[in-house]
Design an enzyme around this catalytic site. Structure first.
Site, PDB file in Angstrom:
ATOM      1  N   ASP A  19      -1.676 -54.304  12.464  1.00  0.00           N
ATOM      2  CA  ASP A  19      -2.290 -54.010  11.163  1.00  0.00           C
ATOM      3  C   ASP A  19      -1.891 -55.029  10.097  1.00  0.00           C
ATOM      4  OD1 ASP A  19      -3.948 -52.529   9.516  1.00  0.00           O
ATOM      5  OD2 ASP A  19      -2.346 -51.179   8.870  1.00  0.00           O
ATOM      6  N   HIS A  37      -8.301 -61.925  10.540  1.00  0.00           N
ATOM      7  CA  HIS A  37      -8.489 -61.594  11.963  1.00  0.00           C
ATOM      8  C   HIS A  37      -8.404 -62.872  12.812  1.00  0.00           C
ATOM      9  CE1 HIS A  37      -9.477 -57.656  10.633  1.00  0.00           C
ATOM     10  NE2 HIS A  37     -10.679 -57.923  10.194  1.00  0.00           N
ATOM     11  N   GLU A  67     -12.741 -45.385  14.268  1.00  0.00           N
ATOM     12  CA  GLU A  67     -13.021 -45.358  12.822  1.00  0.00           C
ATOM     13  C   GLU A  67     -13.354 -46.738  12.267  1.00  0.00           C
ATOM     14  OE1 GLU A  67     -10.505 -43.670  14.298  1.00  0.00           O
ATOM     15  OE2 GLU A  67     -11.321 -41.661  13.970  1.00  0.00           O
ATOM     16  N   LEU A 131       2.413 -58.752  33.787  1.00  0.00           N
ATOM     17  CA  LEU A 131       2.171 -57.795  32.710  1.00  0.00           C
ATOM     18  C   LEU A 131       0.754 -57.211  32.782  1.00  0.00           C
ATOM     19  CD1 LEU A 131       3.038 -56.740  29.761  1.00  0.00           C
ATOM     20  CD2 LEU A 131       1.728 -58.699  28.929  1.00  0.00           C
ATOM     21  N   GLU A 207       9.332 -44.222  20.557  1.00  0.00           N
ATOM     22  CA  GLU A 207      10.138 -44.647  19.408  1.00  0.00           C
ATOM     23  C   GLU A 207       9.261 -45.530  18.533  1.00  0.00           C
ATOM     24  OE1 GLU A 207      13.195 -43.690  18.749  1.00  0.00           O
ATOM     25  OE2 GLU A 207      13.311 -42.513  20.587  1.00  0.00           O
TER      26      GLU A 207
END
Ligand code: IPE
Ligand code: IPE
Ligand code: MG
Length: 249
Positions: A19, A37, A67, A131, A207
């Protein structure tokens, strides 16, 4: 910082709410949020590379929420085309680093081109053994729970399942994250202390690590290490007492 990380106690799954791109652009004096972005790619690259190098098994990046469709059309379109170009640009590196790409969310709602490129990259990387990179696209935690409820209800309707058999693990297996461990660590940049409809079920015991003064385009490996080091200092009690946790060692 990297040397402080205990490689035997890594989070199995890290998820990130990336964010602050818009605010980053504004802070730099740009009127167009899209500039933020575009400048977020390096942060994405370093996060993937950093997780891969440490040996973290799963990384989920929240790239576009349900959203977020409500944003100005030009921004939505720019994000979708950025998705395609980034996947194409990063594919050779993902192959080199054995990254396996997956996606969660309402993928059918993406533009055809984005879907095609995404599926092609997922197929190409499907047998990679490093990964697992999960992109959350047109994703929301509520969407995920609703689609799981529908799948379970259909099975009940067909008589394949009894409602009374539904339990936690059955929920796990019908969510879009089926087969993945729940995130142990959830990182959010940009200073907001909220979940923003991310993995509502899967984050039950994650966490949380919030970067108060860091916008996503400025995120680097050192920040990933910082969050992991902090994670490793915490006592995860899962509802038990500290004494119980210590005696279980
Ligand atoms: C996160 O940055 C990127 C997406 C949600 C796609 P934002 O675009 O939300 O940036 P801020 O929060 O407005 O600064
Ligand atoms: C969350 O960021 C979604 C993504 C990072 C993709 P938002 O910027 O959309 O969240 P809110 O609106 O601040 O809660
Ligand atoms: Mg935001």
């Amino acid at each position: 910082m990297k040397e402080s990380i205990d490689l035997n106690n890594l989070p199995a799954h890290i998820s990130v709410i990336m964010d602050g791109n818009g605010r980053w652009a504004k802070q730099k004096g740009f009127t167009d949020r899209i500039f933020g972005h575009r400048n977020a790619i390096q942060a994405v690259r370093e996060t993937i590379e950093g997780c891969g190098e440490l040996g973290v098994k799963y990384l989920t990046l929240y790239a576009f929420s349900t959203e977020n469709w409500n944003r100005p059309k030009a921004e939505v379109m720019a994000l979708m085309s950025l998705l395609v170009s980034t996947i194409n640009e990063e594919l050779p590196t993902m192959m080199k680093n054995q990254v396996r790409l997956k996606a969660i969310g309402n993928i059918e709602s993406l533009p055809d081109k984005s879907q095609r490129e995404l599926l092609a990259a997922m197929n190409k990387t499907a047998n990679n053994t490093g990964l697992t990179l999960v992109l959350a696209l047109s994703y929301s935690g509520k969407w995920d729970l609703v689609q799981a409820a529908k799948k379970l209800a259909e099975k009940v309707e067909k008589g394949e399942l009894k409602a009374s058999d539904i339990d936690d693990s059955m929920m796990d297996n019908h969510l879009s994250t089926a087969g993945m461990p729940d995130p142990d660590l959830m990182i959010r940049t940009g200073g907001d202390h909220r979940i923003s409809n991310f993995m509502l079920w899967q984050l039950a015991y994650a966490e949380l690590y919030i970067f108060e003064d860091l916008f996503w385009p400025d995120f680097r490996k050192v920040h990933l290490y910082q969050a992991i080091v902090d994670f490793q200092m915490r006592e995860r009690r899962f509802g038990k007492t500290s004494e119980q946790v210590k005696s279980e060692g």
